[in-house]
Design a protein around this motif. Structure first.
Motif, PDB file in Angstrom:
ATOM      1  N   SER A   1       0.846  -1.205   0.000  1.00  0.00           N
ATOM      2  CA  SER A   1       0.000   0.000   0.000  1.00  0.00           C
ATOM      3  C   SER A   1       0.872   1.242   0.000  1.00  0.00           C
ATOM      4  O   SER A   1       0.624   2.195  -0.757  1.00  0.00           O
ATOM      5  N   LYS A   2       1.906   1.246   0.834  1.00  0.00           N
ATOM      6  CA  LYS A   2       2.791   2.420   0.920  1.00  0.00           C
ATOM      7  C   LYS A   2       3.568   2.612  -0.393  1.00  0.00           C
ATOM      8  O   LYS A   2       3.787   3.729  -0.833  1.00  0.00           O
ATOM      9  N   ILE A   3       3.977   1.514  -1.004  1.00  0.00           N
ATOM     10  CA  ILE A   3       4.731   1.605  -2.263  1.00  0.00           C
ATOM     11  C   ILE A   3       3.840   2.195  -3.370  1.00  0.00           C
ATOM     12  O   ILE A   3       4.258   3.070  -4.120  1.00  0.00           O
ATOM     13  N   HIS A   4       2.592   1.729  -3.442  1.00  0.00           N
ATOM     14  CA  HIS A   4       1.672   2.285  -4.450  1.00  0.00           C
ATOM     15  C   HIS A   4       1.442   3.770  -4.204  1.00  0.00           C
ATOM     16  O   HIS A   4       1.429   4.569  -5.145  1.00  0.00           O
ATOM     17  N   ALA A   5       1.270   4.136  -2.930  1.00  0.00           N
ATOM     18  CA  ALA A   5       1.055   5.554  -2.599  1.00  0.00           C
ATOM     19  C   ALA A   5       2.267   6.381  -3.022  1.00  0.00           C
ATOM     20  O   ALA A   5       2.117   7.454  -3.612  1.00  0.00           O
TER      21      ALA A   5
ATOM     22  N   ASN B   1       4.105   5.904  -5.383  1.00  0.00           N
ATOM     23  CA  ASN B   1       4.116   6.020  -6.846  1.00  0.00           C
ATOM     24  C   ASN B   1       2.893   6.769  -7.382  1.00  0.00           C
ATOM     25  O   ASN B   1       2.596   6.721  -8.575  1.00  0.00           O
ATOM     26  N   GLY B   2       2.157   7.407  -6.482  1.00  0.00           N
ATOM     27  CA  GLY B   2       1.058   8.292  -6.888  1.00  0.00           C
ATOM     28  C   GLY B   2      -0.280   7.617  -7.120  1.00  0.00           C
ATOM     29  O   GLY B   2      -1.187   8.239  -7.680  1.00  0.00           O
TER      30      GLY B   2
ATOM     31  N   ARG C   1      -7.370   2.380   9.454  1.00  0.00           N
ATOM     32  CA  ARG C   1      -7.500   3.834   9.675  1.00  0.00           C
ATOM     33  C   ARG C   1      -6.141   4.464   9.955  1.00  0.00           C
ATOM     34  O   ARG C   1      -5.823   5.547   9.463  1.00  0.00           O
ATOM     35  N   LEU C   2      -5.335   3.781  10.772  1.00  0.00           N
ATOM     36  CA  LEU C   2      -4.002   4.307  11.092  1.00  0.00           C
ATOM     37  C   LEU C   2      -3.142   4.406   9.836  1.00  0.00           C
ATOM     38  O   LEU C   2      -2.441   5.384   9.612  1.00  0.00           O
ATOM     39  N   LEU C   3      -3.234   3.366   8.987  1.00  0.00           N
ATOM     40  CA  LEU C   3      -2.448   3.358   7.746  1.00  0.00           C
ATOM     41  C   LEU C   3      -2.906   4.479   6.812  1.00  0.00           C
ATOM     42  O   LEU C   3      -2.089   5.185   6.217  1.00  0.00           O
TER      43      LEU C   3
ATOM     44  N   THR D   1      -0.980  11.756   5.435  1.00  0.00           N
ATOM     45  CA  THR D   1      -0.102  12.805   5.977  1.00  0.00           C
ATOM     46  C   THR D   1       1.112  12.986   5.064  1.00  0.00           C
ATOM     47  O   THR D   1       1.568  14.098   4.840  1.00  0.00           O
ATOM     48  N   GLN D   2       1.595  11.871   4.556  1.00  0.00           N
ATOM     49  CA  GLN D   2       2.805  11.926   3.718  1.00  0.00           C
ATOM     50  C   GLN D   2       2.517  12.350   2.269  1.00  0.00           C
ATOM     51  O   GLN D   2       3.304  13.061   1.662  1.00  0.00           O
ATOM     52  N   TYR D   3       1.390  11.852   1.754  1.00  0.00           N
ATOM     53  CA  TYR D   3       1.061  12.131   0.340  1.00  0.00           C
ATOM     54  C   TYR D   3      -0.335  12.755   0.283  1.00  0.00           C
ATOM     55  O   TYR D   3      -1.338  12.031   0.223  1.00  0.00           O
ATOM     56  N   ILE D   4      -0.390  14.081   0.284  1.00  0.00           N
ATOM     57  CA  ILE D   4      -1.686  14.751   0.477  1.00  0.00           C
ATOM     58  C   ILE D   4      -2.680  14.569  -0.674  1.00  0.00           C
ATOM     59  O   ILE D   4      -3.863  14.724  -0.489  1.00  0.00           O
ATOM     60  N   PHE D   5      -2.189  14.219  -1.856  1.00  0.00           N
ATOM     61  CA  PHE D   5      -3.107  14.113  -2.995  1.00  0.00           C
ATOM     62  C   PHE D   5      -3.687  12.709  -3.185  1.00  0.00           C
ATOM     63  O   PHE D   5      -4.532  12.486  -4.040  1.00  0.00           O
ATOM     64  N   ILE D   6      -3.205  11.760  -2.382  1.00  0.00           N
ATOM     65  CA  ILE D   6      -3.675  10.374  -2.560  1.00  0.00           C
ATOM     66  C   ILE D   6      -5.058  10.191  -1.917  1.00  0.00           C
ATOM     67  O   ILE D   6      -5.259  10.555  -0.765  1.00  0.00           O
TER      68      ILE D   6
END
Ligand SMILES: NC(=O)c1ccc[n+]([C@@H]2O[C@H](COP(=O)([O-])OP(=O)(O)OC[C@H]3O[C@@H](n4cnc5c(N)ncnc54)[C@H](OP(=O)(O)O)[C@@H]3O)[C@@H](O)[C@H]2O)c1
Length: 258
Positions: free
Chosen positions: A20-24, A26-27, A41-43, A49-54
């Motif tokens: 999930s984090k890897i896909h995020a 990569n946009g 929810r935590l994820l 927080t890290q990628y605001i447009f996702i």
């Protein structure tokens, strides 16, 4: 460029969480599926927080329940969310003698590792083929390449995933769609505890690769449209060498190793 969306089952921990984090990173927008609402929810919060447009959708679902795959599919249709990457990652095993484990545990394993994975493919692949675009990753295992006493059902479910995915890839590949069977070996995740694997001699005192390293390998294999990817050189040697020995030997050697 229009963002793509990845649906990942078993996203609350382990390999699925890292995927999930890897896909995020990569946009890609995400649809995260698992039973643990709090973990999801935590994820979601961490990624947002890290990628605001996702954009992230959470679907809390027990995939062993009949028709859960259809419920996910219908929910996404109502929300008009198109899936570009389908990652069937949720799965579990169980270490022990076949007859010593209650049947209900095996029924759930088959429902999750086989039935729900196949149903998800059936629903989402049809749309991908119509659009002539999409990628699927089915998380199998090095377990797929051999029978294993003490984990007879789990190994058999992973063989199903490998063969099923290879066949599907052949069916859909001409339509611009790929299906990758990803086969990690033992990995440092909750799987080891949840599957009682800590009792196995096979992984005692073994340094296992991180979920991130394994997830990244799976991601790259899916993105390049690989049909089968075994993680790690040693795993590859073991997986493909079992076919040169008599099957009876393979089964008795693996029993001794357990
Ligand atoms: N770790 C290894 O050594 C290893 C090796 C080869 C292959 N694999 C495969 O890799 C995949 C991921 O496993 P992992 O190692 O990351 O294990 P993990 O850390 O235990 O994660 C398993 C994931 O599956 C989800 N899940 C379990 N039962 C579910 C259900 N009934 N409905 C919906 N989601 C469910 C869990 O979420 P909830 O509990 O929140 O539902 C969790 O997110 C599995 O298919 C496994 O067979 C693992």
């Amino acid at each position: 460029m229009i963002a793509k969306t990845a649906l990942i089952t078993g996203a609350s921990k382990g390999i699925g969480k890292e995927l999930s984090k890897i896909h995020a990173a990569n946009g890609d927008n995400l649809v995260l599926v698992a039973r643990s609402e709090e973990q999801l929810r935590l994820l979601k919060k961490e990624i947002e927080t890290q990628y605001i447009f996702i954009k992230i959708e959470i679907i809390v679902k027990d995939l062993t329940v009949i028709n859960s795959a259809k419920e996910i599919y219908d929910e996404l249709k109502v929300k008009n969310i198109q899936i570009d990457y389908l990652i069937n990652n949720a799965g579990f095993g169980d270490f022990g003698l076949f007859i010593n484990t209650p049947w209900s545990r095996y029924q759930q394993m088959i429902d999750l590792n086989i039935t729900s994975l196949s149903h998800m493919c059936h629903l989402f692949l049809s749309d991908m083929v119509l659009r002539k675009h999409g990628k699927v990753m089915n998380v199998s295992s090095t377990a797929a390449f051999q029978p294993e006493p003490m984990m007879a059902v789990y190994f058999a479910t992973k063989s199903y995933v490998l063969h099923f995915s290879e066949a599907l890839n052949n069916e859909v590949n001409d339509n611009g769609v790929s299906v990758t069977a990803f086969c990690p070996g033992p990995t440092d995740t909750h799987f080891m505890e949840d599957s009682n694997m800590k009792k196995s001699k096979l992984i005692k005192n073994t340094r296992l690769p991180s979920a991130y390293k394994v997830a990244l390998s799976g991601y790259n294999a899916m993105m390049t449209g690989r049909s089968v990817k075994v993680f790690g050189f040693i795993n590859k040697v073991v997986a493909y060498s079992v076919c040169i020995f008599p099957r009876k030997w393979v089964v008795s050697i693996t029993r001794k190793m357990q």
